[in-house]
Design an enzyme around this catalytic site. Sequence first.
Site, PDB file in Angstrom:
ATOM      1  N   GLU A 149       0.601  -1.296  -0.072  1.00 52.51           N
ATOM      2  CA  GLU A 149       0.057  -0.007   0.058  1.00 52.51           C
ATOM      3  C   GLU A 149       0.899   1.240  -0.018  1.00 52.51           C
ATOM      4  O   GLU A 149       1.977   1.317   0.340  1.00 52.51           O
ATOM      5  CB  GLU A 149      -0.803   0.121   1.161  1.00 52.51           C
ATOM      6  CG  GLU A 149      -1.841  -1.329   1.267  1.00 52.51           C
ATOM      7  CD  GLU A 149      -2.854  -1.209   2.386  1.00 52.51           C
ATOM      8  OE1 GLU A 149      -4.133  -1.377   2.086  1.00 52.51           O
ATOM      9  OE2 GLU A 149      -2.548  -0.705   3.395  1.00 52.51           O
ATOM     10  N   CYS A 197       3.606   8.453   1.266  1.00 54.01           N
ATOM     11  CA  CYS A 197       4.388   7.436   2.230  1.00 54.01           C
ATOM     12  C   CYS A 197       4.425   5.940   1.518  1.00 54.01           C
ATOM     13  O   CYS A 197       3.120   5.516   1.153  1.00 54.01           O
ATOM     14  CB  CYS A 197       3.301   7.381   3.480  1.00 54.01           C
ATOM     15  SG  CYS A 197       3.703   6.122   4.784  1.00 54.01           S
ATOM     16  N   CYS A 224       6.248  -7.545   6.641  1.00 49.39           N
ATOM     17  CA  CYS A 224       7.311  -7.225   7.246  1.00 49.39           C
ATOM     18  C   CYS A 224       8.035  -8.430   7.996  1.00 49.39           C
ATOM     19  O   CYS A 224       6.982  -9.150   8.629  1.00 49.39           O
ATOM     20  CB  CYS A 224       7.247  -5.808   7.990  1.00 49.39           C
ATOM     21  SG  CYS A 224       8.741  -5.510   8.704  1.00 49.39           S
ATOM     22  N   CYS A 280       6.989  -6.487  14.898  1.00 49.87           N
ATOM     23  CA  CYS A 280       6.870  -5.702  16.166  1.00 49.87           C
ATOM     24  C   CYS A 280       5.315  -5.881  16.655  1.00 49.87           C
ATOM     25  O   CYS A 280       4.485  -5.546  15.482  1.00 49.87           O
ATOM     26  CB  CYS A 280       7.094  -4.229  15.645  1.00 49.87           C
ATOM     27  SG  CYS A 280       8.771  -3.965  15.157  1.00 49.87           S
ATOM     28  N   CYS A 297       2.224  -3.695  15.785  1.00 51.13           N
ATOM     29  CA  CYS A 297       2.212  -3.244  14.066  1.00 51.13           C
ATOM     30  C   CYS A 297       1.276  -4.057  13.477  1.00 51.13           C
ATOM     31  O   CYS A 297       1.500  -5.303  13.263  1.00 51.13           O
ATOM     32  CB  CYS A 297       3.568  -2.864  13.474  1.00 51.13           C
ATOM     33  SG  CYS A 297       3.590  -2.513  11.779  1.00 51.13           S
ATOM     34  N   CYS A 309      -0.177   5.541  10.497  1.00 51.71           N
ATOM     35  CA  CYS A 309       1.156   4.926  10.788  1.00 51.71           C
ATOM     36  C   CYS A 309       0.899   3.456  11.587  1.00 51.71           C
ATOM     37  O   CYS A 309      -0.121   3.214  12.269  1.00 51.71           O
ATOM     38  CB  CYS A 309       1.886   5.660  12.148  1.00 51.71           C
ATOM     39  SG  CYS A 309       2.724   6.986  11.474  1.00 51.71           S
TER      40      CYS A 309
END
Length: 353
Positions: free
Chosen positions: A96, A109, A116, A120, A123, A332
Amino acid sequence: MERPIAFTPLLGINLKDLEQVFKVAGFEAYDPSRLLVHYYRQRNPEIDLIEVYPKKLRSYLKEKFHTQSLQPLISESSIDGTNKWLFKSVDGNPFETAWIPDQNRQTVCISTQSGCKFGCKFCMTGSLGFKSHLSVFEVLSQVVSIGKSFSHVVFMGMGEPLDNFEVLSRTLEILTAPWGYSLAARNITVSTVGVLPALERLGMEHTCNIAISLHSPFAEQRAEIIPSEKRYPLRDIIRTLEKIPFRRKRRLSLEYLLMKDFNDRYEHAAALGALIKHLPAHINIIPYNFIPGKPYRAPDPQDAENFRQVLNSYGLRATIRKSRGYDISAACGMMAGRTTLSHELLNKPVLKF
Ligand code: SAH
Ligand code: SF4
């Protein structure tokens, strides 16, 4: 003259590669940067319009390269003006891009991976796991295919940019080169959880801004939410940052994700202040964006303000980041693509010829 062997995207080619292509094909008398300026800076995909090149060079280039970019599958708009696009990588994985307009800047962004590896705990991208690295073509397609003008680029979408360093490095080169998009390096920010030694290379080989996802001044607590703390400890990240030249307008930001009753107390702010007060850093306090199913919560606004003031008392500049695009999951840490793409989306063409 060598025959073209592959039909590759021009998007992602740098000057050094193109010089080699011209040389091998016997066109070294011509300046390859003309093509790149025409294509990147002037945003013109028509190779035929480069009249300073002879016809046989233009035909050669048209056979060797295509000038398309990857097209997004769908887009969404937030009530605050933020837009988000879903792309599908060449090998079919979702990623995205967000576009965030502000008073006097427009920020794209971008993602460097689908998913990923870093996992984390807070996230959403991390929860998705790792699908694939993106290529320079896929990363740059995000800035050119959304059809929006932009003044700033931030690597804060899906993925860990320093885990895909060669692609990040070449993307930065093309974004900033005079034959590329000529964007000022101070208008580009790479956000990282801290991957060593790639962080040092980024600091020494490029001059873009760097943002470090810090989130706790205590190693043990940081490791609880950021598994890579064990391999790349904060103390080594700070030692690396001390070596990087942050001169003129180059900015070092430390991102601090503030989570209620987790890392929002006075002792966190004081320990953070003591740890980093010698760095030329700006602290970005990011109030946690709540994600259903995760145990973390957004901080109280007053606690965020108190946190900021403690940092100020250490002589540090700190601001509280305003969340954008929450309603379309573009804020975020909320980018997760669509975990599975529908049959219709999977088959949608993403290159237009
Ligand atoms: N992998 C890089 C860049 C992508 S994440 C990194 O971790 O820095 C961009 C930023 O969003 C990071 O600072 C990350 O910690 C933050 N973030 C992740 N989840 C979030 C959430 N739920 N709310 C607010 N920020 C979040
Ligand atoms: Fe990856 Fe960054 Fe999310 Fe951690 S915060 S899982 S490094 S995208």
